[in-house]
Each structure stands twice: as C-alpha cells, then as structure tokens.
Design a protein around this motif. Sequence first.
Motif, PDB file in Angstrom:
ATOM      1  N   ARG A 103       0.864  -1.177   0.000  1.00  0.00           N
ATOM      2  CA  ARG A 103       0.000   0.000   0.000  1.00  0.00           C
ATOM      3  C   ARG A 103       0.899   1.225   0.000  1.00  0.00           C
ATOM      4  NH1 ARG A 103      -4.828  -0.254   4.106  1.00  0.00           N
ATOM      5  NH2 ARG A 103      -5.723  -1.625   2.543  1.00  0.00           N
ATOM      6  N   ASP A 104       0.625   2.109  -0.905  1.00  0.00           N
ATOM      7  CA  ASP A 104       1.492   3.262  -1.101  1.00  0.00           C
ATOM      8  C   ASP A 104       0.648   4.525  -0.967  1.00  0.00           C
ATOM      9  OD1 ASP A 104       3.493   4.936  -1.790  1.00  0.00           O
ATOM     10  OD2 ASP A 104       3.564   4.384  -3.913  1.00  0.00           O
ATOM     11  N   LEU A 105       0.617   5.067   0.264  1.00  0.00           N
ATOM     12  CA  LEU A 105      -0.222   6.232   0.498  1.00  0.00           C
ATOM     13  C   LEU A 105       0.612   7.501   0.409  1.00  0.00           C
ATOM     14  CD1 LEU A 105      -2.455   4.932   3.425  1.00  0.00           C
ATOM     15  CD2 LEU A 105      -2.919   4.929   0.970  1.00  0.00           C
ATOM     16  N   THR A 106       0.040   8.510  -0.218  1.00  0.00           N
ATOM     17  CA  THR A 106       0.723   9.788  -0.337  1.00  0.00           C
ATOM     18  C   THR A 106       0.866  10.400   1.055  1.00  0.00           C
ATOM     19  OG1 THR A 106      -0.532  10.023  -2.369  1.00  0.00           O
ATOM     20  CG2 THR A 106       0.693  11.952  -1.635  1.00  0.00           C
ATOM     21  N   LYS A 107       2.082  10.730   1.412  1.00  0.00           N
ATOM     22  CA  LYS A 107       2.273  11.357   2.727  1.00  0.00           C
ATOM     23  C   LYS A 107       2.217  12.855   2.534  1.00  0.00           C
ATOM     24  CE  LYS A 107       4.884   7.627   4.737  1.00  0.00           C
ATOM     25  NZ  LYS A 107       4.885   6.828   3.495  1.00  0.00           N
ATOM     26  N   SER A 108       1.409  13.493   3.327  1.00  0.00           N
ATOM     27  CA  SER A 108       1.266  14.921   3.150  1.00  0.00           C
ATOM     28  C   SER A 108       0.946  15.579   4.481  1.00  0.00           C
ATOM     29  CB  SER A 108       0.145  15.213   2.148  1.00  0.00           C
ATOM     30  OG  SER A 108      -0.120  16.595   2.129  1.00  0.00           O
ATOM     31  N   GLU A 109       1.512  16.750   4.657  1.00  0.00           N
ATOM     32  CA  GLU A 109       1.223  17.535   5.868  1.00  0.00           C
ATOM     33  C   GLU A 109      -0.089  18.279   5.695  1.00  0.00           C
ATOM     34  OE1 GLU A 109       3.366  17.602   8.650  1.00  0.00           O
ATOM     35  OE2 GLU A 109       4.150  15.902   7.503  1.00  0.00           O
ATOM     36  N   ARG A 110      -0.563  18.303   4.485  1.00  0.00           N
ATOM     37  CA  ARG A 110      -1.757  19.102   4.202  1.00  0.00           C
ATOM     38  C   ARG A 110      -3.013  18.378   4.650  1.00  0.00           C
ATOM     39  NH1 ARG A 110       0.085  22.999   1.221  1.00  0.00           N
ATOM     40  NH2 ARG A 110       1.931  22.585  -0.019  1.00  0.00           N
ATOM     41  N   PRO A 111      -4.117  19.153   4.790  1.00  0.00           N
ATOM     42  CA  PRO A 111      -5.387  18.498   5.129  1.00  0.00           C
ATOM     43  C   PRO A 111      -5.800  17.528   4.022  1.00  0.00           C
ATOM     44  CG  PRO A 111      -5.603  20.910   5.125  1.00  0.00           C
ATOM     45  CD  PRO A 111      -4.235  20.606   4.666  1.00  0.00           C
ATOM     46  N   GLU A 112      -6.591  16.554   4.387  1.00  0.00           N
ATOM     47  CA  GLU A 112      -7.096  15.581   3.436  1.00  0.00           C
ATOM     48  C   GLU A 112      -8.076  16.277   2.478  1.00  0.00           C
ATOM     49  OE1 GLU A 112      -9.563  11.495   3.842  1.00  0.00           O
ATOM     50  OE2 GLU A 112      -8.625  12.272   5.659  1.00  0.00           O
ATOM     51  N   LEU A 113      -7.998  15.939   1.215  1.00  0.00           N
ATOM     52  CA  LEU A 113      -8.832  16.595   0.198  1.00  0.00           C
ATOM     53  C   LEU A 113     -10.315  16.527   0.557  1.00  0.00           C
ATOM     54  CD1 LEU A 113      -8.628  18.057  -2.506  1.00  0.00           C
ATOM     55  CD2 LEU A 113      -8.532  15.846  -3.648  1.00  0.00           C
ATOM     56  N   GLY A 114     -10.758  15.363   0.984  1.00  0.00           N
ATOM     57  CA  GLY A 114     -12.180  15.186   1.275  1.00  0.00           C
ATOM     58  C   GLY A 114     -12.670  15.945   2.497  1.00  0.00           C
ATOM     59  N   ALA A 115     -11.756  16.360   3.378  1.00  0.00           N
ATOM     60  CA  ALA A 115     -12.176  16.971   4.638  1.00  0.00           C
ATOM     61  C   ALA A 115     -11.687  18.409   4.787  1.00  0.00           C
ATOM     62  CB  ALA A 115     -11.655  16.129   5.800  1.00  0.00           C
ATOM     63  N   ALA A 116     -11.006  18.939   3.769  1.00  0.00           N
ATOM     64  CA  ALA A 116     -10.367  20.248   3.895  1.00  0.00           C
ATOM     65  C   ALA A 116     -11.386  21.387   3.854  1.00  0.00           C
ATOM     66  CB  ALA A 116      -9.349  20.432   2.770  1.00  0.00           C
ATOM     67  N   GLY A 117     -11.111  22.425   4.608  1.00  0.00           N
ATOM     68  CA  GLY A 117     -11.950  23.623   4.580  1.00  0.00           C
ATOM     69  C   GLY A 117     -11.652  24.493   3.381  1.00  0.00           C
TER      70      GLY A 117
END
Lengths: 249, 311
Positions: free
Chosen positions: B181-195
């Motif tokens: 499983r290769d998940l994108t690591k990101s410090e940013r908010p998740e696309l589906g939950a971002a304000g």
Amino acid sequence: MKILVPVKRVVDYNVKVRVKADASGVDIANVKMSMNPFDEIAVEEAVRLKEAGVATEVIAVSCGVAQCQETLRTAMAIGADRGILVQTDEELQPLAVAKLLKSLVEKEGPQLVILGKQAIDDDANQTGQMLAALLNLPQATFASKVAIADGKATVTREIDGGLETLSMSLPAIVTTDLRLNEPRYATLPNIMKAKKKPLETVTPADLGVDVAPRLKTLKVEEPPKRSAGVKVADVAELVAKLKNEAKVI
Amino acid sequence: MSILVIAEHDNASIKAGTLNTLAAAQAIGGDIDLLVVGSGCAAAAEAGAKLAGVSKVRVADAAHYADGGAENVAALVVANAAGYTHILAPASTSGKNVMPRVAAQLDVAQISEIVAVVSADTFRRPIYAGNAIATVQSADPVKVITVRTTGFDAVSETGGSGSVEALDAAADTGLTKLVNRDLTKSERPELGAAGVIVSGGRGLGSGENYHSLLEPLADKLNAALGASRAAVDAGYVPNDYQVGQTGKIVAPQLYVAIGISGAIQHLAGMKDSKVIVAINKDEEAPIFQVADYGLVADLFEAVPALTAALG
C-alpha cells in the motif's frame, strides 16, 4: 483463458443531459449513445491481455435493449472476439445485471471478468462488486494496473490517499479506473471486421434471472442551479471580497 | 428503525467521513450502532463510542481485517446484518468497494451516494455526474446505502456515550492478499475533509508549475491541493488529487480553481463548495458560470500576487 467484458450503452459523455419536464427521468430520445467510457477501458485491457498471449478469447456482453448490439460491435471493433446480448426492454438495475452476468460466467467459465468501475448514467459503481459477491470470487475494484501470471492476478488499485496492490487467485473480478489504459480508436477495417463476428442474443428468461427493479425512481429533477457571481478586476479586489464579503479567509 | 453504520478509521481514530454518515443515519432516525472492523482497533472503537448519536459500538478485531479487504469486511457485515433496517457507509473508495458486495449477498439493491434522506425508504442521489438528482424508493427489507459525505453536516465528535461490544470475527475468506500500500504522505489536510482547496488545471502547463505556484498559496491558506482530470491526465499530479465525477467529490468553504476551464465532469465534483474562486485567462471558460468570484487574468502573474497579498 477467456475474459468476459460487460459493456453498457449510455448517453455519450459529451452530451449534457436534460431532465424531462414531467420529472420522470432524463430525456434520452435522439441523444447520441456510446459505450460507457470505463467499459471501453475494460475492453481495451482485455484485448491487450489477448495480444500479450495471456488470454485466448475476449467475450463482450451487453444487457439491455436491441440497440446494445451497436455497443457490442464497438467492443468487437476494439478487438473482442464475439458478443452476447442479453436483450430486454425492462429497466435493469445493478443487482439484476450482476445476476445476468453470474449466469453467463457460469456458462462461459472465464478466468477474468473486467468491468468498468461505474457507468456514467446512473453513477452506481456496484455491478462488479455484486458479481464478485454472487460468485464468491475475489474482487479488485478501481484498477490502474493488471498483471496476470501463474493463475494469479496482481492488481494495483486507486484508493483514497494513494494506491494499493492486491494479489488474488483466478478466477477474479476486476473493475477499471481511468488510468488503467487509453483505449485505442477502432479503425475502419476493424469496424468492418467486427460486423462479421458472432453475436448471440439471449433473454433474461433464458438465463432464469428475475430482473424486476428493486428501486423505484419517484422523480428526477434538475440540481439546484449555482448562479455566476461577479468578476473582480484584480488580486487586491479578490482578497478584499474574500475577507470582507465572503468572510472565508 | 435500527441502523448499522460502518466506520472508516485507521485503527487509532475515526475518519471524518464517518461523522457525515452518522448524520445521514440520524436523518433516517432510530437506533444507531457503529461497526468498527480492524486489527488492533480498540482506540478507534473507543473514539467511536464518543461520537454523537452512537448507541453501541460493535468491534471486530482480527488480523485478517488489517487490510480492510472487501471480501472479509462484507462477510462480517452480512453475518451481523440481522435486525438492521439500514446499513450505511461513507461513499469513500472503501465504502464503494464493500457495500455492493454486502447488498448482493443480502439480495437487496444498494443505493449509491445519497445526498438527502426524504424518508426511511426514500432518498435523493445524483445521477449523470450530478446533472440530475433522482429520488428513489426502496422496497427491500434492508437498505444498503453509501453516503456522499458532502451532503450531510458532520455530527459532533464528542458528547456520545455509546457502549462497546466485541463481535466474533468471521472466518478469513482468504480471497485476496494485500501486497503493498502506497499512500501519499502529506502535511496538508485531506482533500475530502479540507476547509479550503486550491485546485489546478491544464492552464498551469506543467507539473513543475503546478507545485511551484500552488504550493505556496496552499500553505498560506492551509489548503488541500486538488486538480482537474486534465491536469491528472497530463501527469502533473497523481490521480488521488483529482476532483470531479471520476475523482473526489468535495464541498469546502473555499475552492480556488486555477487554470481550470470547468468541464462538466470537474464541476460535478466541486459545485457544492460554499465559495468558489476561479482564476483563468479565458473569460469564456465555463468555470466562471459557477464561480462566486472570477478573475480573468494570467495565472502566472495572479497566483504569486495572490499568495503575496495573503501576507
């Protein structure tokens, strides 16, 4: 090994559908119909597996009205070897289609069924998973890469946040995501050749499947309209509006 | 009415989409149980018990649930489906993977991506990429439903006091094996939950431009990064950035569309955003028909200026 590829006839993706005035559905009279784009990817993948010597035969299946023959001919022009039309004028919902396909899988014995992940008309995204459940077979939905070797499928899937790779024994059910491949354009000679390929027609009754819909559509409406806002002259005005009017920054 | 909601979680905490799904369950009304299926997921189950509206958390904790494979999760749900009138999950890639399998095993229809509850058996859902909204009624004894999370406001993460009950795991079906499983690591908010979402299209011209122009802006706005299908197809960013009918459906407080023309399939994924900003040099671009604030400008000048103006 055989590959079965179900294909659906849908309103062409370039057509902007209109809701009927009596809210009974969308108006599909005199509208261009095409193969569901995800199914085109499925046909392409199956044909590539045949060209690579992995598969021996690609069978396209379509369930629906008589005109689905055209969709099957398109699949055969891409490279499917023959077609099966399960012909009915009844409305077919995903569970009914999965049952029809189950019956055909039992008859044809494919090692792989490749379906589009969703159709762009009802946007249901169900049929492949339902078929896998009915056959108690492994499923790999939203595939972006498929490799077949030693009786196993290794499939990379598009999931929220990234990718995952699954391994499973055949037979298996795969549904396609957009980046699996880019379907070829059918050439004129291949379109002509496709007209001569075998196309068998059966009915749901022949397959012993009850296709009665489980969901009743009460009405179909336009979505709430979003009206265009204002044009701003420059970045400064944009920032001011976002701060003071919309209050979102 | 008795409702089972399948939680989406990472074993430690409950993911945001579950909160919206619980809201849909509350709109149906009745007793709500939350099913937590995982491996080493006690913490997620505890968090689930605190969610508003949950009367009971049912936990199945076993090694063969670690990967969340559809075959095993569906088998468990089916084994525990008795007594429920509704089974709900978020319409995430995981929910979409599992729920049709559950429905077929129960021999009922599945209702995809509902955006509103009309009554206990009647729901509204988008069809044709959101160009029409269908109201559908189910006659099945159990309604198996995926919930489009943007259609429902999240319930509170606190205030609940549900009980926690352990379930017996179902037998391992052994049908699939997770290789990687290769998940994108990101410090940013998740696309589906971002304000806030900053989204880029073909107008950016390259992946390099995408990152060099949009990342500083996204940093300033604490935004998630998104993209149109055209940008994904052109290889600027991975597919999980994609917003649209064939990607993620989002509805943030602020959606900034940069160099995106506004194809129907993209609009289907973001038109429920509260405020839409479009920056595009083509004033005829369809994106302006849905944008609250449109700026007709060269994005290569406007975006750095906007980033600078946000201080």
